[in-house]
Design an enzyme around this catalytic site. Structure first.
Site, PDB file in Angstrom:
ATOM      1  N   CYS A 272       0.814  -1.209   0.000  1.00  0.00           N
ATOM      2  CA  CYS A 272       0.000   0.000   0.000  1.00  0.00           C
ATOM      3  C   CYS A 272       0.849   1.261   0.000  1.00  0.00           C
ATOM      4  CB  CYS A 272      -0.956   0.007   1.197  1.00  0.00           C
ATOM      5  SG  CYS A 272      -2.667  -0.272   0.689  1.00  0.00           S
TER       6      CYS A 272
ATOM      7  N   ASP B  66     -15.146   1.189   2.552  1.00  0.00           N
ATOM      8  CA  ASP B  66     -14.145   0.231   2.099  1.00  0.00           C
ATOM      9  C   ASP B  66     -14.661  -0.653   0.968  1.00  0.00           C
ATOM     10  OD1 ASP B  66     -11.894   0.566   4.179  1.00  0.00           O
ATOM     11  OD2 ASP B  66     -13.696   0.428   5.404  1.00  0.00           O
TER      12      ASP B  66
END
Length: 698
Positions: free
Chosen positions: A396, A416
């Site tokens: 990430c 999300d």
């Protein structure tokens, strides 16, 4: 430099001295097209030459260990932390418990020796073997830190046992230790008369009692029982005898000598694709005793011959020396030197041994910086700014920043996962590899993608896989796909999701992604946090910093492996425990501050974080304090908005497969936290939801 495809797999089993040196050589002169894999039980490999000095207290544990994580990064190799337990010569694979078989074209074995001492009654429960070194070093360090009125017994009166006995006596000299050295025959019988006499004198000087012709029949909690009825008192018993080859080697059907792999002058076994070096090898052409000096001198020959077998050419011959200088520690900073039957001792010889040992270890501590590819003489404006001052992170740490995404996606920027129909959510994630091991990377990527589903309070339903493999031959493509798909299927099925297909292609580097659907009666969104709610985090932060340091060769291997293990920890049970959360997300690329900002913005609240309560991964804070930052750090500072209070840069550290961040009622928080800890999560209550829109750290 042209990005050439991978065409051959070289696998090194064991991180022994020879393989460590080969990895260093490989990093300085790699063979294009070869994928190198190292398999070792731990992230470090202890250097046997410094073990007595470590036991005596002259060296720290860090000084004793070769950091294989850092060394593998330098060599461009993948490190698999696990103990090999078999070789299938027909399929040309290596088996390691808990993962798919590892395919090889060329294989080398450097696993040292083990001990048959555990077969002695009571040994496993009440003693520790000097081999393997890593386990012994950890046990000794723990004992040394707490020992009082010490009584110690060393089983095995050879040079190694005597060195350890004197080292322990020296380390505990201010606690009046009673150290006994036991041998079934005569102690130090392998040495010449002069050296033996000097060593026996040194044992006496250190206060070590020797018991010869001692037949040990059992180890008990507080001592060692001998065949003649004697009980030797001991609260720390060490086995320094009974060296033997690892049992699994017998199953390889290679030519063996007393369990050790027989090799020829080119260091190959009777299987031309399998080499063996160090103590696990028997030099059938010119037998020699087990000693590290031979392993060190085998390294350049092995390096050259591995390259030759993988690329074609003439093999090199290894010629072992007839004798070598033996430097033996005597507990204090004194040593004995023996060669050709003559022996000397004294502090100067310790200084010589210390110099030799430190010089050897500096090869792995001071890895040369390889020159980075140069930019073209003329480039477009803005090139330097786009490249930045550090390599782009993986995981990430390589995603687009929160602020940019929010500006572009506007109303689509939110939860999300998206609810595509009542009761069903969907999310997609893919990660640029942050480790060279496809199995570890698949586990992290799958856990990361599942995190979005778990954060919605949903149960995973189905998944598709999206893969980009680096350029490689068809054979290596198949091997890599087998590892990835076996791992992905296991993790997703365990989470309750069925793998429904996917897509693959070739590219510059490994990228793994998943699109996952989930089912839930009531999605937990970002909008729902209430003033007074406790904020719970289920995993520590710091993965972005640790992996950025790992790329630069600055992170400790043990910290890196611990970080990877945390990334692979699934959050299914945590999601179930947090099903009554008012708001929830998973902490990933935007960092703790950015993801908390998402909850606060959507819930119309602020928050207070308690810095001392925020769990941090082992090693992350010290790396952060010395300036290590992920390449996404600056974007995360902007994306999180204004944070009031003392500076805490790890708030902006991008996480990969991070923990769940939940707002729960204050009344239920302590019970939820207890349930999370019971389920194995290093969770913590890190703050509370407040009025207003300010995030403050105290």
């Amino acid at each position: 430099m042209m990005n050439l495809p991978l065409t051959r797999d070289l696998v090194l089993i064991g991180g022994g001295h020879t393989h460590a040196l080969v990895l260093r050589m490989w990093g300085m002169n790699p063979l294009p097209g070869v994928r190198v894999t190292v398999v070792n039980p731990g992230p470090t490999a202890p250097y046997s030459g410094m073990l007595p000095g470590f036991v005596a207290g002259h060296y720290s544990r860090d000084e004793l260990d070769i950091d294989l994580v850092r060394l593998a990064r330098f060599a461009g190799a993948r490190l698999i932390v696990g103990a090999a337990d078999g070789i299938d010569r027909i399929a040309k694979t290596v088996s390691v418990p808990g993962r798919p078989p590892i395919a090889y074209d060329v294989l080398s074995v450097d696993v040292g020796i083990t001990s048959d001492m555990p077969q002695l009654p009571g040994f496993t429960d009440h003693a520790v073997s000097a081999k393997p070194l890593g386990k012994f070093a950890s046990c000794w360090e723990s004992y040394r830190n707490t020992a009082q009125d010490s009584q110690l017994a060393v089983i095995g009166g050879g040079v190694a046992g005597a060195e350890l006995a004197m080292a322990m006596a020296h380390a505990l000299r201010d606690r009046s230790p009673k150290v006994t050295l036991l041998d079934r025959g005569t102690v130090l019988s392998a040495l010449g008369d002069t050296a033996q006499g000097k060593m026996c004198g040194a044992l006496e000087t250190q206060g070590v009692k020797t018991v010869e012709n001692a037949e040990v029949v059992e180890v008990i909690e507080d001592g060692v029982l001998l065949a003649d009825g004697q009980r030797i008192p001991s609260d720390f018993t060490i086995g320094a005898a009974g060296a033997k080859a690892h049992d699994w080697i017998a199953g390889t059907n290679l030519d063996l000598h007393d369990g050790y792999i027989t090799v020829g002058p080119d260091l190959r076994s009777n299987d031309p694709d399998i080499f063996a070096v160090g103590d696990c090898a028997h030099l059938g052409f010119d037998p020699r005793p087990k000693a590290g000096v031979y392993a060190v001198r085998q390294a350049p020959v092995l390096f050259q011959n591995l390259r030759t077998v993988l690329s074609g050419g003439k093999l090199t011959t290894y010629k072992p020396q007839k004798d070598y200088l033996k430097l033996i520690s005597l507990g204090a900073k004194s040593a004995l030197a023996e060669k050709f039957g003559t022996a000397k001792q004294g502090p100067l010889l310790w200084r010589l041994k210390d110099h030799i040992d430190r010089k050897f270890m500096r090869q792995f501590d001071d890895l040369p910086e390889m020159e980075a590819p140069k930019l073209p003489r003329v480039t477009a404006l803005g090139m330097a700014e786009a490249l930045g001052d550090k390599p782009m992170c993986g995981g990430c740490g390589a995603k687009v920043g929160r602020a940019a995404l929010q500006n572009v996606l506007a109303g689509q920027f939110g939860d999300d996962a998206a609810e595509i129909q009542p009761g069903q959510v969907i999310s997609t994630d893919h990660l640029r590899a942050l480790t060279n091991d496809p199995v570890t990377m698949t586990s992290i990527a799958a856990t990361h993608a599942l995190g979005d589903i778990w954060a919605m309070g949903a149960k995973p339903q189905a998944a598709t896989v999206s893969l980009i493999l680096p350029r490689m031959s068809s054979a290596l493509q198949e091997r890599t796909l087998v590892e990835i798909m076996a791992t992905a299927t296991e993790i997703l099925n365990k989470a309750g999701a069925k793998v429904a297909g996917g897509h693959s292609s070739l590219g510059d580097e490994l990228t793994i992604g998943f699109t996952i659907t989930g089912l839930t009666d009531a999605p937990i969104t970002l909008a729902g946090a209430k003033v007074g709610d406790a904020i719970i985090l289920t995993k520590p932060i710091g993965s972005g910093t640790i992996m950025a340091a790992e790329m630069a060769g600055n992170a400790k291997g043990a910290d890196v492996i611990s970080c990877l293990e945390l990334m692979m920890q699934g959050q299914a049970r945590a999601s179930e425990i947090l099903h009554i959360a008012h708001a929830m997300t998973d902490v990933t690329g935007f960092g703790l501050a950015g993801h908390l900002r998402g909850i606060c913005d959507m819930s119309g609240t602020g928050a207070v974080l308690k810095r001392d309560e925020i769990p941090v991964m082992q090693g992350a804070q010290s790396l952060c304090d010395t300036g290590t930052r992920s390449s996404l750090f600056a974007d995360n500072v902007v994306g999180a908005g204004q944070i009031q209070g003392p500076l805490f840069d790890l708030l902006y550290d991008p996480q990969t497969a991070g923990g769940l961040l939940a707002a729960v009622s204050r009344e239920s928080a302590e019970q939820i936290l207890a349930d999370l800890k019971k389920a194995g999560y290093p969770a913590a209550i890190i703050g509370e939801i407040t009025t207003g829109d300010t995030i403050k750290i105290v």
